[in-house]
Design an enzyme around this catalytic site. Sequence first.
Site, PDB file in Angstrom:
ATOM      1  N   ASP A  42      16.402  55.331 -69.534  1.00 58.27           N
ATOM      2  CA  ASP A  42      15.798  53.987 -69.534  1.00 58.27           C
ATOM      3  C   ASP A  42      14.277  54.129 -69.618  1.00 58.27           C
ATOM      4  O   ASP A  42      13.735  55.232 -69.478  1.00 58.27           O
ATOM      5  CB  ASP A  42      16.222  53.198 -68.287  1.00 58.27           C
ATOM      6  CG  ASP A  42      15.613  53.745 -66.994  1.00 58.27           C
ATOM      7  OD1 ASP A  42      14.380  53.812 -66.898  1.00 58.27           O
ATOM      8  OD2 ASP A  42      16.383  54.119 -66.077  1.00 58.27           O
TER       9      ASP A  42
ATOM     10  N   GLN B 297      14.710  62.329 -65.922  1.00 58.57           N
ATOM     11  CA  GLN B 297      15.996  62.563 -66.582  1.00 58.57           C
ATOM     12  C   GLN B 297      16.540  61.247 -67.120  1.00 58.57           C
ATOM     13  O   GLN B 297      17.571  61.217 -67.764  1.00 58.57           O
ATOM     14  CB  GLN B 297      16.995  63.131 -65.569  1.00 58.57           C
ATOM     15  CG  GLN B 297      16.569  64.442 -64.959  1.00 58.57           C
ATOM     16  CD  GLN B 297      17.431  64.788 -63.748  1.00 58.57           C
ATOM     17  OE1 GLN B 297      18.528  65.305 -63.874  1.00 58.57           O
ATOM     18  NE2 GLN B 297      16.943  64.495 -62.557  1.00 58.57           N
ATOM     19  N   ASN B 298      15.856  60.149 -66.804  1.00 58.22           N
ATOM     20  CA  ASN B 298      16.391  58.833 -67.159  1.00 58.22           C
ATOM     21  C   ASN B 298      16.142  58.508 -68.621  1.00 58.22           C
ATOM     22  O   ASN B 298      15.073  58.799 -69.164  1.00 58.22           O
ATOM     23  CB  ASN B 298      15.767  57.760 -66.272  1.00 58.22           C
ATOM     24  CG  ASN B 298      16.179  57.940 -64.822  1.00 58.22           C
ATOM     25  OD1 ASN B 298      17.119  58.677 -64.551  1.00 58.22           O
ATOM     26  ND2 ASN B 298      15.490  57.287 -63.914  1.00 58.22           N
TER      27      ASN B 298
ATOM     28  N   TYR C  28      26.589  53.298 -75.832  1.00 57.91           N
ATOM     29  CA  TYR C  28      25.122  53.291 -75.785  1.00 57.91           C
ATOM     30  C   TYR C  28      24.538  51.938 -76.183  1.00 57.91           C
ATOM     31  O   TYR C  28      23.449  51.577 -75.721  1.00 57.91           O
ATOM     32  CB  TYR C  28      24.538  54.443 -76.618  1.00 57.91           C
ATOM     33  CG  TYR C  28      24.650  55.740 -75.859  1.00 57.91           C
ATOM     34  CD1 TYR C  28      23.783  56.037 -74.816  1.00 57.91           C
ATOM     35  CD2 TYR C  28      25.684  56.633 -76.113  1.00 57.91           C
ATOM     36  CE1 TYR C  28      23.924  57.201 -74.073  1.00 57.91           C
ATOM     37  CE2 TYR C  28      25.835  57.803 -75.382  1.00 57.91           C
ATOM     38  CZ  TYR C  28      24.948  58.074 -74.355  1.00 57.91           C
ATOM     39  OH  TYR C  28      25.088  59.210 -73.604  1.00 57.91           O
TER      40      TYR C  28
ATOM     41  N   HIS D  92      15.701  64.002 -71.103  1.00 58.47           N
ATOM     42  CA  HIS D  92      17.058  63.703 -71.596  1.00 58.47           C
ATOM     43  C   HIS D  92      17.059  62.622 -72.676  1.00 58.47           C
ATOM     44  O   HIS D  92      18.089  62.005 -72.935  1.00 58.47           O
ATOM     45  CB  HIS D  92      17.972  63.284 -70.434  1.00 58.47           C
ATOM     46  CG  HIS D  92      18.323  64.416 -69.518  1.00 58.47           C
ATOM     47  ND1 HIS D  92      18.950  64.251 -68.307  1.00 58.47           N
ATOM     48  CD2 HIS D  92      18.134  65.760 -69.649  1.00 58.47           C
ATOM     49  CE1 HIS D  92      19.137  65.435 -67.726  1.00 58.47           C
ATOM     50  NE2 HIS D  92      18.633  66.353 -68.512  1.00 58.47           N
TER      51      HIS D  92
ATOM     52  N   GLY E  90      15.540  60.447 -56.401  1.00 54.62           N
ATOM     53  CA  GLY E  90      16.750  59.884 -57.008  1.00 54.62           C
ATOM     54  C   GLY E  90      17.509  60.807 -57.927  1.00 54.62           C
ATOM     55  O   GLY E  90      18.047  60.365 -58.935  1.00 54.62           O
ATOM     56  N   THR E  91      17.569  62.080 -57.563  1.00 55.64           N
ATOM     57  CA  THR E  91      18.364  62.999 -58.391  1.00 55.64           C
ATOM     58  C   THR E  91      19.280  63.845 -57.521  1.00 55.64           C
ATOM     59  O   THR E  91      18.896  64.258 -56.432  1.00 55.64           O
ATOM     60  CB  THR E  91      17.481  63.910 -59.269  1.00 55.64           C
ATOM     61  OG1 THR E  91      18.334  64.790 -60.014  1.00 55.64           O
ATOM     62  CG2 THR E  91      16.489  64.731 -58.458  1.00 55.64           C
ATOM     63  N   SER E  92      20.476  64.082 -58.041  1.00 55.05           N
ATOM     64  CA  SER E  92      21.410  64.947 -57.318  1.00 55.05           C
ATOM     65  C   SER E  92      21.019  66.414 -57.487  1.00 55.05           C
ATOM     66  O   SER E  92      21.564  67.275 -56.812  1.00 55.05           O
ATOM     67  CB  SER E  92      22.825  64.745 -57.855  1.00 55.05           C
ATOM     68  OG  SER E  92      22.861  65.087 -59.225  1.00 55.05           O
TER      69      SER E  92
ATOM     70  N   ARG F  64      24.476  50.220 -72.991  1.00 55.44           N
ATOM     71  CA  ARG F  64      23.376  50.747 -72.165  1.00 55.44           C
ATOM     72  C   ARG F  64      22.036  50.200 -72.667  1.00 55.44           C
ATOM     73  O   ARG F  64      21.165  49.875 -71.890  1.00 55.44           O
ATOM     74  CB  ARG F  64      23.329  52.286 -72.210  1.00 55.44           C
ATOM     75  CG  ARG F  64      24.580  53.038 -71.809  1.00 55.44           C
ATOM     76  CD  ARG F  64      24.820  53.035 -70.314  1.00 55.44           C
ATOM     77  NE  ARG F  64      25.204  51.739 -69.790  1.00 55.44           N
ATOM     78  CZ  ARG F  64      26.416  51.156 -69.960  1.00 55.44           C
ATOM     79  NH1 ARG F  64      27.348  51.744 -70.652  1.00 55.44           N
ATOM     80  NH2 ARG F  64      26.666  49.974 -69.440  1.00 55.44           N
TER      81      ARG F  64
HETATM   82  P1  NAD Z   1      21.486  62.212 -60.757  1.00 55.56           P
HETATM   83  O1  NAD Z   1      22.174  63.485 -60.951  1.00 55.56           O
HETATM   84  O2  NAD Z   1      20.034  62.203 -60.936  1.00 55.56           O
HETATM   85  O3  NAD Z   1      22.053  61.582 -59.291  1.00 55.56           O
HETATM   86  C1  NAD Z   1      21.727  60.304 -58.791  1.00 55.56           C
HETATM   87  C2  NAD Z   1      21.044  60.464 -57.455  1.00 55.56           C
HETATM   88  O4  NAD Z   1      20.439  59.232 -57.131  1.00 55.56           O
HETATM   89  C3  NAD Z   1      22.019  60.824 -56.320  1.00 55.56           C
HETATM   90  O5  NAD Z   1      21.526  61.938 -55.612  1.00 55.56           O
HETATM   91  C4  NAD Z   1      21.994  59.574 -55.438  1.00 55.56           C
HETATM   92  O6  NAD Z   1      22.131  59.868 -54.063  1.00 55.56           O
HETATM   93  C5  NAD Z   1      20.623  59.014 -55.736  1.00 55.56           C
HETATM   94  N1  NAD Z   1      20.429  57.598 -55.493  1.00 55.56           N
HETATM   95  C6  NAD Z   1      21.343  56.596 -55.547  1.00 55.56           C
HETATM   96  N2  NAD Z   1      20.756  55.426 -55.249  1.00 55.56           N
HETATM   97  C7  NAD Z   1      19.444  55.685 -55.011  1.00 55.56           C
HETATM   98  C8  NAD Z   1      18.320  54.892 -54.657  1.00 55.56           C
HETATM   99  N3  NAD Z   1      18.420  53.561 -54.485  1.00 55.56           N
HETATM  100  N4  NAD Z   1      17.127  55.493 -54.487  1.00 55.56           N
HETATM  101  C9  NAD Z   1      17.002  56.837 -54.651  1.00 55.56           C
HETATM  102  N5  NAD Z   1      18.029  57.642 -54.983  1.00 55.56           N
HETATM  103  C10 NAD Z   1      19.237  57.066 -55.151  1.00 55.56           C
HETATM  104  O7  NAD Z   1      21.816  61.173 -61.704  1.00 55.56           O
HETATM  105  P2  NAD Z   1      23.227  60.912 -62.319  1.00 55.56           P
HETATM  106  O8  NAD Z   1      23.530  59.502 -62.046  1.00 55.56           O
HETATM  107  O9  NAD Z   1      24.155  61.959 -61.865  1.00 55.56           O
HETATM  108  O10 NAD Z   1      22.867  61.097 -63.858  1.00 55.56           O
HETATM  109  C11 NAD Z   1      22.637  62.317 -64.490  1.00 55.56           C
HETATM  110  C12 NAD Z   1      22.219  62.011 -65.918  1.00 55.56           C
HETATM  111  O11 NAD Z   1      22.916  60.869 -66.477  1.00 55.56           O
HETATM  112  C13 NAD Z   1      20.774  61.582 -65.953  1.00 55.56           C
HETATM  113  O12 NAD Z   1      19.977  62.691 -65.888  1.00 55.56           O
HETATM  114  C14 NAD Z   1      20.725  60.742 -67.228  1.00 55.56           C
HETATM  115  O13 NAD Z   1      20.622  61.574 -68.356  1.00 55.56           O
HETATM  116  C15 NAD Z   1      22.049  60.018 -67.218  1.00 55.56           C
HETATM  117  N6  NAD Z   1      21.901  58.690 -66.561  1.00 55.56           N
HETATM  118  C16 NAD Z   1      20.747  57.990 -66.771  1.00 55.56           C
HETATM  119  C17 NAD Z   1      20.576  56.754 -66.173  1.00 55.56           C
HETATM  120  C18 NAD Z   1      19.275  56.013 -66.392  1.00 55.56           C
HETATM  121  O14 NAD Z   1      18.596  56.282 -67.396  1.00 55.56           O
HETATM  122  N7  NAD Z   1      18.846  55.106 -65.500  1.00 55.56           N
HETATM  123  C19 NAD Z   1      21.592  56.234 -65.353  1.00 55.56           C
HETATM  124  C20 NAD Z   1      22.779  56.984 -65.175  1.00 55.56           C
HETATM  125  C21 NAD Z   1      22.907  58.226 -65.786  1.00 55.56           C
END
Ligand code: NAD
Length: 239
Positions: A87, A84-85, A51, A102, A180-182, A54
């Site tokens: 950042d 969920q981010n 972290y 989160h 931007g979420t799965s 990060r």
């Molecule tokens: P997620 O489950 O929200 O999946 C990421 C999604 O983003 C995918 O569906 C992918 O297709 C999509 N994606 C990729 N590039 C993109 C773009 N340029 N524009 C739009 N969509 C795009 O996220 P995760 O990575 O599986 O993370 C889950 C958890 O992990 C988060 O909820 C968070 O708690 C943590 N996490 C946070 C960060 C951050 O704060 N930026 C980064 C990574 C993981």
Amino acid sequence: MIVVFSGAGLSAESGIPTFRGAGGLWEGYKIEEVATPLGWMQNQKLVLDFYAQRFVQMQECQPNAAHFAIAELANHFDVVCITQNIDTLLEKAGVKDVWHIHGRIDYQKCEWHFGIPPMYAEWQCDYQAQINKPVQWGDLCPKCGKKLRPDVVWFGEAVDMQVDNLYKIQSQVNIFIVVGTSAQVYPAANLLKFFQDVPEKYFIDPHPNTEVLAGFTVMTGTATKHLPALVEAIKLKLI
Ligand code: NAD
């Protein structure tokens, strides 16, 4: 009212990688080692180092056109941003009120801060504070003396869904934007069900999860490609 629900993909083009599709790894680390209570119990130094990296990475990154588009939307309409981010790029782009379900990388809390709902309340410590440097190995809670940890939600922990606030706004929402979420991380992904009856719904993602798209206008592609255009279209229609 407009609700924007974002995941890691929103910040991908700012240089913060997502971890879906990376073999369950987050920046080369196994999720279970760095983002679960068990990982914390087994190797607290590894978790803090992860972290700390990060923290530095997220401080250095800048908002992208999609974050700024959301800020622009919030300048014109009543917008609730649920992310969920961990950042803080939405805040850096100028969005005032972001629900970080989160947690946030720029906060720390006591390891005995068990989150919501309160269980074993008499054992809990509610210490939580904003930080300008990462939590270090050996940092102790100023309130109770136990260890400090990042104020992020790990897999298997309670999520601050702000359920009362969600019910307050549910009937007022007329546009729901998911970006931007799965939609595979629960309970966060339940928000798609919660707002399923919103009349106008958009889903922006280069690889949208086909299981959750009913009723959505799907915009297949990146956040920076579609969000600014969508915001302009909403402004044209509603102003
Ligand atoms: P997620 O489950 O929200 O999946 C990421 C999604 O983003 C995918 O569906 C992918 O297709 C999509 N994606 C990729 N590039 C993109 C773009 N340029 N524009 C739009 N969509 C795009 O996220 P995760 O990575 O599986 O993370 C889950 C958890 O992990 C988060 O909820 C968070 O708690 C943590 N996490 C946070 C960060 C951050 O704060 N930026 C980064 C990574 C993981």
